[in-house]
Design a protein around this motif. Structure first.
Motif, PDB file in Angstrom:
ATOM      1  N   GLU A 125      -1.744  -4.795   6.928  1.00 53.91           N
ATOM      2  CA  GLU A 125      -3.088  -4.743   7.490  1.00 53.91           C
ATOM      3  C   GLU A 125      -3.034  -4.143   8.886  1.00 53.91           C
ATOM      4  N   TRP A 161      -6.334   1.298   8.536  1.00 54.55           N
ATOM      5  CA  TRP A 161      -6.722   1.088   7.142  1.00 54.55           C
ATOM      6  C   TRP A 161      -8.084   0.405   7.048  1.00 54.55           C
ATOM      7  N   GLU A 162      -8.336  -0.547   7.923  1.00 56.25           N
ATOM      8  CA  GLU A 162      -9.626  -1.235   7.902  1.00 56.25           C
ATOM      9  C   GLU A 162     -10.761  -0.249   8.183  1.00 56.25           C
ATOM     10  N   ARG A 218       0.855  -1.183   0.000  1.00 53.22           N
ATOM     11  CA  ARG A 218       0.000   0.000   0.000  1.00 53.22           C
ATOM     12  C   ARG A 218       0.896   1.240   0.000  1.00 53.22           C
ATOM     13  N   ARG A 267       3.273   0.407   3.132  1.00 52.38           N
ATOM     14  CA  ARG A 267       2.873  -0.662   4.044  1.00 52.38           C
ATOM     15  C   ARG A 267       3.061  -1.987   3.317  1.00 52.38           C
ATOM     16  N   THR A 310      -7.818   8.102  -2.574  1.00 51.35           N
ATOM     17  CA  THR A 310      -7.992   7.413  -1.294  1.00 51.35           C
ATOM     18  C   THR A 310      -9.041   8.090  -0.415  1.00 51.35           C
ATOM     19  N   ARG A 358      -5.442   0.594  -2.485  1.00 52.28           N
ATOM     20  CA  ARG A 358      -4.245   0.168  -1.760  1.00 52.28           C
ATOM     21  C   ARG A 358      -3.413   1.402  -1.397  1.00 52.28           C
ATOM     22  N   LEU A 386      -3.061   4.734   1.732  1.00 53.66           N
ATOM     23  CA  LEU A 386      -2.830   4.866   3.163  1.00 53.66           C
ATOM     24  C   LEU A 386      -4.003   5.592   3.796  1.00 53.66           C
ATOM     25  N   ALA A 387      -4.372   5.181   4.998  1.00 45.80           N
ATOM     26  CA  ALA A 387      -5.389   5.893   5.767  1.00 45.80           C
ATOM     27  C   ALA A 387      -4.808   7.213   6.258  1.00 45.80           C
ATOM     28  N   GLU A 391      -2.260   6.958   8.865  1.00 40.64           N
ATOM     29  CA  GLU A 391      -0.981   6.400   8.450  1.00 40.64           C
ATOM     30  C   GLU A 391      -0.109   7.436   7.746  1.00 40.64           C
ATOM     31  N   TRP A 433     -10.708   3.027   7.707  1.00 38.94           N
ATOM     32  CA  TRP A 433     -10.852   3.999   6.631  1.00 38.94           C
ATOM     33  C   TRP A 433     -11.566   3.398   5.427  1.00 38.94           C
ATOM     34  N   GLN A 434     -11.355   2.120   5.175  1.00 36.66           N
ATOM     35  CA  GLN A 434     -12.059   1.468   4.074  1.00 36.66           C
ATOM     36  C   GLN A 434     -13.571   1.472   4.280  1.00 36.66           C
TER      37      GLN A 434
END
Length: 520
Positions: free
Chosen positions: A187, A191-192, A54, A137, A257, A91, A93-94, A97, A194-195
């Motif tokens: 992971e 990130w989870e 990512r 990442r 993103t 893929r 970055l949040a 991050e 933000w998705q």
């Protein structure tokens, strides 16, 4: 459209929520141009190596550039745009991050890096910024592959300075890679989350403000509209400097993103780039000259609609006793009510008033009490936005260590841009005064610089603005040995009317920048 990536990523598309997986031009372009080497794996839109990383939009663009340069990938520009857009969206970055490395993304030069690992600086950040890897990442095996790539691609890496004095390969493989896998894992919760985040469009009316080097504080109304094409944006700006000089412009942008805003602007006839973080209610970032990244300005934005009345910003941040000046207050709910700026400050003229902005002609009395000035706009109170002063107690020049570069038409020069902020010594803490009037001067940093007449040859410092313009590149016949016009200089700021109050910085004027990737 040409946005902040110098190679010219031009796809105008605001991404869909990353939790939605749909066939896209980007995934189809990967299948068509990349899957010969990066095989399709189990699951939709999954490819070897690619799906195990990512990166930021700039990071993915640099990866594609490397594929083209080193592996002969033939890729149409439109496909390149589509691939970067797709990968950054799915893929990327949040916000959490990317936050520690916003300075790198925003092209802020002259920053000093520090990292928690004892040898990461010497191992990795001696060739490029350490932040470059911090904006990726990967799982452990991918970080190990990156180590192997470095040894295979740069065969002398183990014999260079700060590498030959240690077992570089062993340290990189067995210490640095595991540390990166732990701290920069593929992971994670950020990130989870933000998705699954609900994304909002930047369309609408905004207010923006900042400080333009050499020009002063400025503000502008910004209107963002959807443009032709999927998820395309256009924007217009209409504002002014606090001096009253108009500021206007327009541009085009794309968001990656869900929050990474990249735009090309033309402001008062000057072409500029813009990088913003749109993940919060008050987007912020930087506007800069893509050919001279040292020249730039930090900006903040707020939407026109808000629920709570407040004063958010004061331009300038301070008033000097005995002087008359223009004061701009920005916020919400400012359109009505009595204006009181504290004892010793008189509003001579109301230049402009709206719900979001007050432009005032004010005068500070000669006996103004130094310190914070409590403001009252109708029912709105603000006690730590505007300060009054008689003299400056401390001056701070930024950056403390700057690097400028000589240049020519092929390799543009990089300026040195300095600012000087004043402070009052408060009872409990220093009170910031913002930019205060100073005069700038330059002199040799040491005896060697004085002997070589660096101050004569390296360039010119504008005494009023603090902007250093480097000399041209190439041998200089007036210097000993026909040397380049490089130098080691001392930059000094002196408060106007208070010349004994000074601060200084070091400026290294060095050779051209030959390698200019989006992330250094």
């Amino acid at each position: 459209m040409r946005h902040a990536l110098p190679i010219g990523l031009c796809s105008l598309a605001l991404l869909l929520p990353t939790s939605i997986v749909l066939a896209s031009a980007g995934s189809e372009a990967i299948d068509r141009h990349c899957s010969a080497c990066h095989q399709t794996q189990s699951g939709p839109q999954s490819w070897s190596r690619i799906s195990a990383q990512r990166k930021t939009p700039e990071g993915w663009d640099m990866t594609i550039a490397r594929m083209q340069t080193m592996h002969g990938l033939e890729l149409p520009l439109e496909a390149r745009r589509d691939i970067v857009k797709f990968l950054a969206d799915t893929r990327g970055l949040a916000p959490e991050e990317s936050a520690p490395q916003r300075e790198l993304i925003e092209r802020r030069l002259n920053r000093i890096e520090s990292f928690d690992h004892p040898s990461y600086q010497e191992m990795c950040a001696r060739c490029h910024t350490g932040g470059r890897a911090q904006l990726q990442r990967r799982p452990l095996e991918e970080w190990e592959s990156l180590v192997h790539f470095h040894v295979g691609q740069f065969q002398t890496i183990e014999y260079q300075a700060m590498a030959r004095d240690r077992d570089w390969f062993d340290l990189a493989l067995n210490e640095i890679a595991p540390w990166l896998a732990e701290t920069q894992s593929l992971e994670n919760d950020a990130w989870e989350a933000w998705q699954q985040a609900e994304l909002t469009s930047p369309e609408g009316d905004w207010q923006l403000w900042g400080y333009w080097p050499g020009e002063g504080d400025f503000y502008a109304d910004v209107t963002i509209n959807a443009a032709e094409g999927e998820d395309a944006y256009s924007l217009s700006l209409d504002g002014a400097f606090t001096s009253g000089r108009p500021l206007s412009g327009e541009g085009q942008a794309i968001v990656y993103t869900g929050y990474e805003w990249r735009a090309s602007l033309n402001l008062n006839g000057r072409d500029l780039k813009q990088v913003l973080d749109f993940s919060g209610a008050q987007p912020s970032g930087r506007i800069f000259d893509d050919h001279d990244e040292a020249f730039g300005m930090m900006v903040e934005m707020v939407p026109h609609e808000a629920s709570e009345p407040a004063v958010l910003a004061s331009l300038p941040a301070s008033l000097k006793a005995g002087e008359r000046s223009r004061l701009v207050l920005l916020g919400y709910g400012l359109g009505e009510g009595e204006i009181n700026l504290g004892e010793g400050v008189t509003v001579r003229n109301l230049v402009e008033r709206s719900d979001m902005r007050l432009v005032l002609d004010v005068e500070a009395s000669t006996d103004l009490t130094p310190g914070w000035l409590p403001m009252q706009i109708g029912e709105i109170s603000a006690e730590r936005l505007l300060a009054g002063y008689r003299t400056v107690d401390r001056l701070e020049v930024s950056p403390a260590l700057g690097v400028a570069r000589i240049g020519n038409d092929k390799t543009p020069p990089v300026s040195g841009v300095f600012t000087a902020a004043g402070y009052l010594d408060g009872a409990d803490e220093a009170i910031p005064l913002g930019q205060v009037p100073v005069r700038w001067s330059v002199s040799p940093w040491d005896e060697i610089a004085e002997r070589d007449e660096d101050a004569r040859f390296a360039g010119i410092l504008d005494a009023a603005t603090g902007i250093f313009s480097p000399a041209g590149a190439g041998p200089n016949p007036l210097r000993q040995y026909n040397a380049n016009s490089v130098g080691n200089l001392r930059v000094t700021a002196s408060v106007v009317g208070q010349e004994a109050m000074q601060d200084e910085a070091q400026l290294i004027v060095t050779v051209q920048r030959w390698n200019n990737p989006p992330l250094r």
